[in-house]
Every structure is written in C-alpha cells, then in structure tokens.
Design a protein around this motif. Sequence first.
Motif, mmCIF file in Angstrom:
data_model
loop_
_atom_site.group_PDB
_atom_site.id
_atom_site.type_symbol
_atom_site.label_atom_id
_atom_site.label_comp_id
_atom_site.label_asym_id
_atom_site.label_seq_id
_atom_site.Cartn_x
_atom_site.Cartn_y
_atom_site.Cartn_z
ATOM 1 N N SER A 220 0.813 -1.209 0.000
ATOM 2 C CA SER A 220 0.000 0.000 0.000
ATOM 3 C C SER A 220 0.852 1.266 0.000
ATOM 4 N N VAL A 221 0.473 2.205 -0.844
ATOM 5 C CA VAL A 221 1.173 3.482 -0.913
ATOM 6 C C VAL A 221 0.880 4.292 0.340
ATOM 7 N N ALA B 82 6.498 7.806 -7.235
ATOM 8 C CA ALA B 82 7.725 7.831 -8.042
ATOM 9 C C ALA B 82 8.570 9.057 -7.684
ATOM 10 N N ALA B 83 7.894 10.184 -7.486
ATOM 11 C CA ALA B 83 8.619 11.415 -7.129
ATOM 12 C C ALA B 83 9.248 11.275 -5.738
ATOM 13 N N GLN B 84 8.509 10.634 -4.852
ATOM 14 C CA GLN B 84 9.033 10.418 -3.497
ATOM 15 C C GLN B 84 10.272 9.500 -3.527
ATOM 16 N N GLU C 206 13.786 10.597 -2.069
ATOM 17 C CA GLU C 206 14.363 9.934 -0.884
ATOM 18 C C GLU C 206 15.538 9.028 -1.216
ATOM 19 N N PHE C 207 15.472 8.358 -2.378
ATOM 20 C CA PHE C 207 16.518 7.370 -2.681
ATOM 21 C C PHE C 207 17.386 7.776 -3.872
ATOM 22 N N ASP C 208 17.107 8.939 -4.425
ATOM 23 C CA ASP C 208 17.849 9.406 -5.594
ATOM 24 C C ASP C 208 17.813 8.358 -6.720
ATOM 25 N N HIS D 277 7.188 17.367 -12.008
ATOM 26 C CA HIS D 277 8.435 17.466 -12.781
ATOM 27 C C HIS D 277 9.154 16.122 -12.841
ATOM 28 N N PHE D 278 8.414 15.120 -13.226
ATOM 29 C CA PHE D 278 8.993 13.772 -13.323
ATOM 30 C C PHE D 278 9.076 13.411 -14.810
ATOM 31 N N PRO D 279 10.202 12.849 -15.247
ATOM 32 C CA PRO D 279 10.289 12.461 -16.667
ATOM 33 C C PRO D 279 9.261 11.363 -16.978
#
Length: 449
Positions: free
Chosen positions: A189-190, A238-240, A244-246, A290-292
């Motif tokens: 779960s997200v 995905a942005a998170q 957080e993890f680069d 701003h995610f590719p």
Amino acid sequence: MPDARVLDAALWPASAARTDSGEIAVSGIPVSQLVEQFGSPLFVYDEQDVRTRARRYVKAFNTVEVPTQVFYAGKAFLCTSIAKWLTEEGLSIDVCTAGELETALRGGVDPARILFHGNNKSNAELERAVEVGVGRVVVDSLVEIQRLNQIAAVRGVTQQVLVRVTVGVEAHTHEFIATAHEDQKFGLSVASGAALVGVEAVLGADALSLLGLHSHIGSQIFDAAGFEVAAHRVIDLAAQIRDEFDFTVSELNLGGGMGIAYVAGDDPLDVDQMAQAIHRILIEQCARVHFPVPHLAVEPGRAIVGATALTVYEVGTVKPVELDGGVTRRYIAVDGGMSDNIRPALYDAEYTVTLASRDTDAVGVLSRVVGKHCESGDILVKDATLPADIAPGDLLAIAATGAYCRAMASNYNHMPRPAVVGVNEGKASIMLRRETLDDLLVLDPGATL
Ligand SMILES: *Cc1c(COP(=O)(O)O)cnc(C)c1O
C-alpha cells in the motif's frame, strides 16, 4: 427487446454473420458445421479478430511520445495458439502461475517479453521464472523480495522487477471508489508507507534491479477516471522515490481492466480514446511533479480476446414456468452452463444470446437460458427474448465469451470441458481439444475397470 437477428458488431466476433438461411457463420463456417465436427458446447475464436484487436492496441498505445509495451493478461484465456498470435502482433504476455508461464513458453513467447505476477508465487515458480529469464517479475510482498533476491543470487543473475503497489482505487465500469487505505491481498500500500519500504528493499537487494511500479485497479472499466486517480498516486510515489533514494523509476505499469460490451448499450471507451486518455493523464501527472515521463505498460486481457469468441450450445429441453400474474417464463436448457461460463453465477454478469442455427419468424418470448448443472443458480442469460419456436436440437450462440469463460471452466458435475476452435479464412482448427470422460477418470486410481 426482440431476438437480435442482426448481429451487433460491438458484441460479436468481427467475421460473425448470418448466412442466407439465417444461421450464424464465423469466418464463413456455419456453426452447425463446427458443432458437427467438434461437438457442443464449443468455443469459437475468430483468429483475425484477435489479431486485429491486438494490433490496434499496440498502435493506439505505443506512440513516440509515450512508448508503451502492451502485455496481454494471459489469465483471460491462454493456450499456445493465442500466445503465438498475440506475440506475432507485437504483444508481450503476463502470466501468474507456473502453468501460464509454461503455456506461454511453449507458445514460443520470448521469455524477455514475459511478466510474472502473483501475490503468492512459490519458490518453484520464482526459480523457473529466473531460470528461463522472464523479463519482469512483479514483486508483491517483502517476503517475496527476499526470496526472489536469493534465488537470483544463487543463479548469479540480476532479475528485473516492478513493485506492485496499491493506491486505494477500485474501478469498475463508470464508477471508481478512491480511499486512503486498501484492504486486499495484492501489492504494497502506498498510503501506509509499505510500498516505499518495498522499493527500498528492492534497491538494497543485490540480485534485483528496480525497473518501476505496477498498479492494477479493477476490471470492466469503461472510462479513464479511475486511472487518473491511480496515476496521480503512483507518480507521487515515483517522485518520493526520486527524492528519498535518488532513484528514478523508468517504467510504470498501469495494469489492465479496460472494459468491453457484453450487451447492447454497454459503452466502453474504444482503444484509441482509452489510450489517448491514459497518455494525457500520464503526461499531466508527470508534469505536475516534474517527473520524466516513464515508459508505460498496460495489461489488457478482456479487451483483447473477450469479444473475439462466441460459445455455441445445443438446446436440450424447453420448459415453460408460470410466474405470478399469469406470466410465463421459458427455461431453455443447454448442454453446458456454469462449468463453461461461471461469470453470470459469480458476478451477475450479463450476456447476449441468439438463436444461431436457423431463421425464424416466431415472436420473441421471455426466456431464461440455463445450463445442465445441479444448481438453480446455473444460469447463463437471466432474461432474454428468444423466438417462441426454439426447440430441442436448435443451436444458441452467446456472444463475447472469449475472456474468463474457458479460462475459468471447471469439471463441476464431472463435466468434460468444451473444445476451443479457432477459425480463420474459412478454416477451423483445434486450439484446445474437448476433454473426454477418460481425461476425468484417469485422475481417480480406483476408476479402472
Ligand atoms: C486481471 C488482471 C489484468 C487483466 O484484466 P482485464 O480486465 O482482463 O483487462 C491485468 N493485470 C492484472 C494484474 C490483473 O490481475
């Protein structure tokens, strides 16, 4: 509604048409001829229709702007010929058991184009998947991430994975329910943070490589509204992950569930509309944070094969039953039922039925098409208007039985499962042969004579 002598193109296989005598033919072959050769009940798939729909899916979804891989959800109906036709038309395949995997492999599917799903894949299944080199495993739990990592490590390979996430969206037809939490067996779960923990575990697993995220929100979905909420939440994740993890995920699989028409009036988006809507949603949601734009994947099952097949049944008995108010309902019993189509009993699913073997001028009367099983719920079509002169020996056809019918077939009441034939350019060939009583009895060590 009178029995539709004209076959609604939205419901029937593309080449299904009435002959001069009023009989239904598929790819030019009358159903009576098919039944004579292959028996009844009989599933009849229109090969060109399967291929056309597959091609259309790839064309609509895979664009320069949003490169998209279309995976056929094998659970809808899988045999080697379907696997072969669909991969020839550019589809990849998703499977969720060793049996589906083996069928796809024997159908000649390149393992790199296979995606393996499931909330409880066994060690043997994961080992086989890694051994043959399936392109993607969709991991569904922390336990499985560890297991798969060990299996891949022992073999000295790196397995590409997607993390299945649940986003609190349940979509069906024109409605979707969006909640914060998700009470179901699939995925991580997200909202609870479990998905992020899963992603971190994959990133820390030496023998796993994270490709992206997977979300599947429902089935028989007619519009894109549910996908919009799902994409919003997955892209946020995905942005998170990036922050957080680069790490930037490169693939987003939005699952299947694209709906089809079963009865007149069902109005799902067509494949072009659905593809455009989903692409627009993806682009907007990515722009928002701003995610590719990642590579997209979708997993239609029903939308590829559902409408490409019909089932032919022979009428065995016809029985008028008096209802309150002097109304009579005719029970028309056929030689199959819930063992070859469980969907009406399981989901109250509706189907379209018609007299398939001849013409008639008879008036339409209230009818119920039932099977031969020992259950009063063994109903195929609850309310149909069928010609008053239907009699034993007539053939009926039920439309849009290509998905989740033969795939869910059982041997209830020790019924052998029906044959499946494919028709193409006036020729019929066996896709799955009919089971025999021997096929059933061979399992019972005491059944030898
Ligand atoms: C069932 C399922 C599909 C296919 O669903 P359809 O309604 O047949 O399109 C795709 N992906 C996943 C994960 C599924 O469980």
